[in-house]
Design an enzyme around this catalytic site. Structure first.
Site, PDB file in Angstrom:
ATOM      1  N   ARG A 219      10.017 -47.231   5.671  1.00  0.00           N
ATOM      2  CA  ARG A 219      10.199 -46.168   6.913  1.00  0.00           C
ATOM      3  C   ARG A 219       9.278 -45.010   6.376  1.00  0.00           C
ATOM      4  O   ARG A 219       9.585 -43.790   6.619  1.00  0.00           O
ATOM      5  CB  ARG A 219      11.624 -45.734   7.167  1.00  0.00           C
ATOM      6  CG  ARG A 219      12.386 -46.698   7.659  1.00  0.00           C
ATOM      7  CD  ARG A 219      11.969 -47.386   9.015  1.00  0.00           C
ATOM      8  NE  ARG A 219      12.966 -48.464   9.392  1.00  0.00           N
ATOM      9  CZ  ARG A 219      12.515 -49.729   9.102  1.00  0.00           C
ATOM     10  NH1 ARG A 219      11.585 -50.222   8.393  1.00  0.00           N
ATOM     11  NH2 ARG A 219      13.449 -50.717   9.497  1.00  0.00           N
TER      12      ARG A 219
ATOM     13  N   SER B 214      18.793 -46.873  15.051  1.00  0.00           N
ATOM     14  CA  SER B 214      19.420 -46.808  13.812  1.00  0.00           C
ATOM     15  C   SER B 214      19.552 -45.423  13.277  1.00  0.00           C
ATOM     16  O   SER B 214      18.476 -44.666  13.128  1.00  0.00           O
ATOM     17  CB  SER B 214      19.062 -47.730  12.798  1.00  0.00           C
ATOM     18  OG  SER B 214      19.086 -49.074  13.064  1.00  0.00           O
TER      19      SER B 214
ATOM     20  N   GLU C 245      17.507 -41.727   9.365  1.00  0.00           N
ATOM     21  CA  GLU C 245      16.305 -42.615   9.771  1.00  0.00           C
ATOM     22  C   GLU C 245      15.654 -41.756  10.840  1.00  0.00           C
ATOM     23  O   GLU C 245      14.449 -41.703  11.202  1.00  0.00           O
ATOM     24  CB  GLU C 245      16.540 -43.863  10.100  1.00  0.00           C
ATOM     25  CG  GLU C 245      15.259 -44.614  10.548  1.00  0.00           C
ATOM     26  CD  GLU C 245      15.501 -46.002  10.613  1.00  0.00           C
ATOM     27  OE1 GLU C 245      14.906 -46.496  11.618  1.00  0.00           O
ATOM     28  OE2 GLU C 245      16.202 -46.582   9.648  1.00  0.00           O
TER      29      GLU C 245
END
Length: 301
Positions: A174, A224, A294
């Site tokens: 990420r 998420s 996230e």
């Protein structure tokens, strides 16, 4: 921070919105107003906005489709440039596909599958834009953008276009070199491989069915909420701590998948932030694991 709206309006051809609620432009359906929201008509508008922000000393925030962000209740000061409604060009050169950064990732995956090209199956159900997916190195089901990106065209804060290859992107979990760089993704070249169309599309359907059965797709969220801890799963840890259904105001840890914080209809950003903080504290206390968001948290505190 004062924005010369007339000067900016003269420089931009795209849609121009003042004091626009960001709740209308994010998948969470949460967020206070942006001073100015611009939906550019093309790359010339991107360059014009970059030049204006630089010369005037105005803060610029760039969004794709707004699917992985939480905008705070006071909104975003300065200019928000949302690319998900434009920059949707497409070209094919054999196994290489070139997409504008505003191209829907879901539509891009489907298009690749219909062309008999494999490698994008993991992305078939990930909402958001191509540019946003590259910026965050989005992934699912053991696939991620780093595995298929060949080149990325970006515009820096001086309006100069650069071409970055895969190694220059510094892909991580990420993470990419683009984060906090001020650079705007314009186009992305993907390098895929030949495959059987029927098998590719079947795999995409399987992933989408799994998502629908396990994830709260019917409720507003930003996907998420937490990054995956090394060797673990955030949702499993949260579930083991008895936090499914944990609620503050209109925000709740999903009863369907503990890795998602959802908007029950009237959630504020502060509600979501309190749920995130509560989950982090409980998981740290009971499991000794620190969970990191996230979702990108934007806007004025």
């Amino acid at each position: 921070m004062t924005i010369n709206v007339d000067k900016l309006r003269q420089a931009v051809q795209g849609e121009f919105l003042l004091n626009e609620p960001m709740a209308k432009h994010t998948s969470f359906q949460i967020g206070g107003p942006a001073d100015v929201l611009i939906l550019p008509s093309g790359e010339k508008d991107v360059a014009a906005v970059q030049a204006f922000a630089r010369s005037e000393g105005i803060r610029l925030t760039v969004l794709g489709n707004g699917t992985n962000v939480l905008v705070r209740d006071k909104g975003i000061r300065g200019i928000v440039l949302k690319l998900g409604n434009s920059l949707q060009d497409f070209q094919q050169e054999e196994e290489n596909l070139l997409f504008g950064s505003g191209y829907s990732l879901i539509k891009a995956a489907k298009r690749a599958g219909e062309l008999g090209l494999t490698g994008m199956e993991f992305a078939a159900g990930i909402p958001g834009s191509m540019g946003g997916a590259v910026y965050m190195n989005a992934g699912a089901y053991d696939g991620e953008m780093s595995k298929i990106v060949a080149k990325v065209w970006v515009m820096d804060t001086c309006g100069q276009v650069q071409v970055l290859n895969r190694d220059q992107m510094e892909f991580g979990y990420r993470h990419t070199v683009l984060q906090n760089s001020g650079k705007v993704v314009l186009r992305v070249q993907l390098e895929l491989a030949r495959g059987e169309q029927e098998a590719i599309l079947a795999k995409m359907d399987d992933f989408n069915q799994r998502r629908a059965s396990k994830q709260p797709l019917e409720m507003p969220s930003a996907g998420s909420t937490f990054k995956r801890p090394p060797g673990l799963f955030a949702g499993t840890l949260i579930d083991q701590c008895g936090l499914k259904g944990y609620t503050v105001g209109g925000a709740q840890v999903s009863l369907k998948h503990a890795g998602f914080v959802v908007n029950n209809g009237q959630a504020t950003a502060e509600d979501v932030l309190q749920v995130i903080a509560g989950v982090q504290a409980r998981v740290l206390a009971l499991k000794g694991v620190h969970l990191y968001p996230e979702v990108l948290i934007l806007g004025e505190e």
